[in-house]
Motif scaffolding. Structure first.
Motif, mmCIF file in Angstrom:
data_model
loop_
_atom_site.group_PDB
_atom_site.id
_atom_site.type_symbol
_atom_site.label_atom_id
_atom_site.label_comp_id
_atom_site.label_asym_id
_atom_site.label_seq_id
_atom_site.Cartn_x
_atom_site.Cartn_y
_atom_site.Cartn_z
ATOM 1 N N THR A 1 8.479 -0.473 12.892
ATOM 2 C CA THR A 1 7.869 -1.652 12.271
ATOM 3 C C THR A 1 6.562 -2.056 12.942
ATOM 4 O OG1 THR A 1 9.364 -3.058 13.561
ATOM 5 C CG2 THR A 1 9.978 -2.570 11.277
ATOM 6 N N ASP A 2 6.380 -1.746 14.215
ATOM 7 C CA ASP A 2 5.114 -2.089 14.850
ATOM 8 C C ASP A 2 3.971 -1.299 14.220
ATOM 9 O OD1 ASP A 2 6.163 0.258 15.991
ATOM 10 O OD2 ASP A 2 5.254 -0.135 17.946
ATOM 11 N N LEU A 3 4.211 -0.027 13.914
ATOM 12 C CA LEU A 3 3.169 0.786 13.261
ATOM 13 C C LEU A 3 2.948 0.343 11.820
ATOM 14 C CD1 LEU A 3 4.132 4.308 14.638
ATOM 15 C CD2 LEU A 3 2.389 2.716 15.495
ATOM 16 N N LEU A 4 4.023 0.022 11.130
ATOM 17 C CA LEU A 4 3.895 -0.473 9.759
ATOM 18 C C LEU A 4 3.125 -1.794 9.750
ATOM 19 C CD1 LEU A 4 4.563 -0.127 6.776
ATOM 20 C CD2 LEU A 4 6.790 -1.181 7.233
ATOM 21 N N ALA A 5 3.408 -2.666 10.689
ATOM 22 C CA ALA A 5 2.694 -3.945 10.775
ATOM 23 C C ALA A 5 1.203 -3.726 11.004
ATOM 24 C CB ALA A 5 3.285 -4.811 11.888
ATOM 25 N N ARG B 1 10.242 -6.505 16.834
ATOM 26 C CA ARG B 1 9.336 -5.489 17.375
ATOM 27 C C ARG B 1 7.896 -5.692 16.904
ATOM 28 N NH1 ARG B 1 13.317 -1.461 14.800
ATOM 29 N NH2 ARG B 1 13.269 -3.317 13.538
ATOM 30 N N ALA B 2 7.737 -6.470 15.846
ATOM 31 C CA ALA B 2 6.405 -6.731 15.286
ATOM 32 C C ALA B 2 6.402 -8.171 14.768
ATOM 33 C CB ALA B 2 6.100 -5.745 14.172
ATOM 34 N N PRO B 3 6.222 -9.164 15.646
ATOM 35 C CA PRO B 3 6.376 -10.569 15.251
ATOM 36 C C PRO B 3 5.479 -11.024 14.102
ATOM 37 C CG PRO B 3 6.258 -10.346 17.637
ATOM 38 C CD PRO B 3 5.952 -8.999 17.052
ATOM 39 N N GLY B 4 4.393 -10.338 13.832
ATOM 40 C CA GLY B 4 3.526 -10.694 12.710
ATOM 41 C C GLY B 4 4.022 -10.146 11.381
ATOM 42 N N LEU B 5 5.164 -9.473 11.398
ATOM 43 C CA LEU B 5 5.746 -8.883 10.199
ATOM 44 C C LEU B 5 7.106 -9.519 9.948
ATOM 45 C CD1 LEU B 5 5.499 -6.694 7.986
ATOM 46 C CD2 LEU B 5 6.689 -5.138 9.562
ATOM 47 N N TRP B 6 7.244 -10.137 8.779
ATOM 48 C CA TRP B 6 8.516 -10.729 8.371
ATOM 49 C C TRP B 6 9.164 -9.802 7.372
ATOM 50 C CZ3 TRP B 6 10.111 -16.140 9.149
ATOM 51 C CH2 TRP B 6 9.365 -16.767 10.143
ATOM 52 N N LEU B 7 10.498 -9.686 7.477
ATOM 53 C CA LEU B 7 11.264 -8.758 6.647
ATOM 54 C C LEU B 7 12.514 -9.447 6.111
ATOM 55 C CD1 LEU B 7 11.189 -5.761 9.161
ATOM 56 C CD2 LEU B 7 9.802 -5.976 7.094
ATOM 57 N N PRO B 8 13.120 -8.882 5.065
ATOM 58 C CA PRO B 8 14.418 -9.403 4.633
ATOM 59 C C PRO B 8 15.424 -9.308 5.786
ATOM 60 C CG PRO B 8 13.559 -7.810 3.049
ATOM 61 C CD PRO B 8 12.675 -7.742 4.260
ATOM 62 N N THR B 9 16.350 -10.238 5.848
ATOM 63 C CA THR B 9 17.312 -10.228 6.955
ATOM 64 C C THR B 9 18.317 -9.079 6.865
ATOM 65 O OG1 THR B 9 18.707 -11.798 5.756
ATOM 66 C CG2 THR B 9 17.176 -12.702 7.400
ATOM 67 N N SER B 10 18.502 -8.514 5.672
ATOM 68 C CA SER B 10 19.502 -7.457 5.492
ATOM 69 C C SER B 10 18.920 -6.064 5.316
ATOM 70 C CB SER B 10 20.379 -7.770 4.273
ATOM 71 O OG SER B 10 21.078 -8.970 4.485
ATOM 72 N N TRP B 11 17.600 -5.951 5.293
ATOM 73 C CA TRP B 11 16.939 -4.661 5.078
ATOM 74 C C TRP B 11 15.831 -4.465 6.098
ATOM 75 C CZ3 TRP B 11 18.743 -1.267 1.516
ATOM 76 C CH2 TRP B 11 19.623 -1.775 0.564
ATOM 77 N N GLU B 12 15.540 -3.190 6.395
ATOM 78 C CA GLU B 12 14.440 -2.866 7.303
ATOM 79 C C GLU B 12 13.801 -1.550 6.877
ATOM 80 O OE1 GLU B 12 16.007 -2.457 11.246
ATOM 81 O OE2 GLU B 12 17.363 -0.843 10.677
ATOM 82 N N PRO B 13 12.534 -1.362 7.210
ATOM 83 C CA PRO B 13 11.888 -0.077 6.923
ATOM 84 C C PRO B 13 12.495 1.021 7.797
ATOM 85 C CG PRO B 13 10.271 -1.802 7.316
ATOM 86 C CD PRO B 13 11.601 -2.353 7.732
ATOM 87 N N ASP B 14 12.422 2.256 7.326
ATOM 88 C CA ASP B 14 12.946 3.384 8.101
ATOM 89 C C ASP B 14 11.875 4.015 8.987
ATOM 90 O OD1 ASP B 14 11.408 4.710 6.230
ATOM 91 O OD2 ASP B 14 13.010 6.050 5.545
ATOM 92 N N VAL B 15 10.797 3.282 9.224
ATOM 93 C CA VAL B 15 9.724 3.702 10.123
ATOM 94 C C VAL B 15 9.540 2.616 11.179
ATOM 95 C CG1 VAL B 15 8.541 5.079 8.356
ATOM 96 C CG2 VAL B 15 7.930 2.671 8.660
ATOM 97 N N PRO C 1 0.827 -1.200 0.000
ATOM 98 C CA PRO C 1 0.000 0.000 0.000
ATOM 99 C C PRO C 1 0.866 1.258 0.000
ATOM 100 C CG PRO C 1 -0.044 -1.068 2.157
ATOM 101 C CD PRO C 1 0.719 -1.965 1.238
ATOM 102 N N ALA C 2 0.315 2.338 -0.523
ATOM 103 C CA ALA C 2 1.046 3.602 -0.586
ATOM 104 C C ALA C 2 1.260 4.140 0.826
ATOM 105 C CB ALA C 2 0.275 4.601 -1.426
ATOM 106 N N MET C 3 2.493 4.199 1.237
ATOM 107 C CA MET C 3 2.879 4.755 2.531
ATOM 108 C C MET C 3 4.186 5.501 2.305
ATOM 109 S SD MET C 3 2.261 1.669 5.197
ATOM 110 C CE MET C 3 0.988 0.478 4.924
ATOM 111 N N ASN C 4 4.444 6.439 3.165
ATOM 112 C CA ASN C 4 5.638 7.259 3.010
ATOM 113 C C ASN C 4 6.770 6.704 3.880
ATOM 114 O OD1 ASN C 4 7.242 9.298 2.129
ATOM 115 N ND2 ASN C 4 6.470 10.794 3.614
ATOM 116 N N TRP C 5 7.518 5.766 3.327
ATOM 117 C CA TRP C 5 8.671 5.203 4.022
ATOM 118 C C TRP C 5 9.616 4.611 2.984
ATOM 119 C CZ3 TRP C 5 9.666 -0.045 3.579
ATOM 120 C CH2 TRP C 5 8.618 -0.829 3.096
#
Length: 144
Positions: A95-99, A79-93, A4-8
């Motif tokens: 993650t609990d709010l993004l999740a 910080r947000a166990p229901g959200l899986w991410l690449p092991t080498s990258w993370e959002p700059d916001v 979805p369109a989000m600013n991050w």
């Protein structure tokens, strides 16, 4: 699924996360699937898999995940166990709010948020890797 369109934006992790899943797209997914057919049954029984037309995701202990060239890795965010991410990258916001935002948008959990290609992949239909489950994945891919 589209993000979805989000600013991050994405940023490299300072310390890579511990591997909990293998993620393979396109041709790499086909090679990972072929590799799965060759692993010992006891190892396969410790893995879970889900697939869509573009991606194959295997979760389990890092030592049990088969390797093929081109594979990438993911992990549940601490910080947000229901959200899986690449092991080498993370959002700059945060993650609990993004999740929370992704959960509202997709009404499914857990979700894999991927950087490249940009995607959200529901992980709630992961099943143990069995011959029957692998046959269902193959039949699904053949029907597309």
């Amino acid at each position: 699924m589209n993000i979805p369109a989000m600013n991050w934006a994405w940023r490299p992790r300072r310390v890579p996360a511990d591997v909990q899943a293998a993620v393979a797209w396109g041709e790499v997914a086909q090679r990972l699937y072929a590799r799965l057919l060759l692993i010992p049954e006891a190892q396969a029984a410790r893995l879970q898999a889900t697939a869509n037309r573009d991606v194959l995701v295997l979760s389990g202990a890092a030592a049990d995940l088969p390797w093929v060239e081109g594979i990438a890795y993911a992990a549940a965010d601490e910080r947000a166990p229901g959200l899986w991410l690449p092991t080498s990258w993370e959002p700059d916001v945060p993650t609990d709010l993004l999740a929370q935002a992704l959960s509202k948008k997709f009404s499914r959990a857990p979700l894999l948020l991927w950087r490249d290609p940009p995607a959200v992949v529901p992980l709630d239909r992961q099943l143990p890797v069995t011959a029957q489950h692998l046959q269902r994945i193959e039949a699904y891919w053949a029907s597309r």
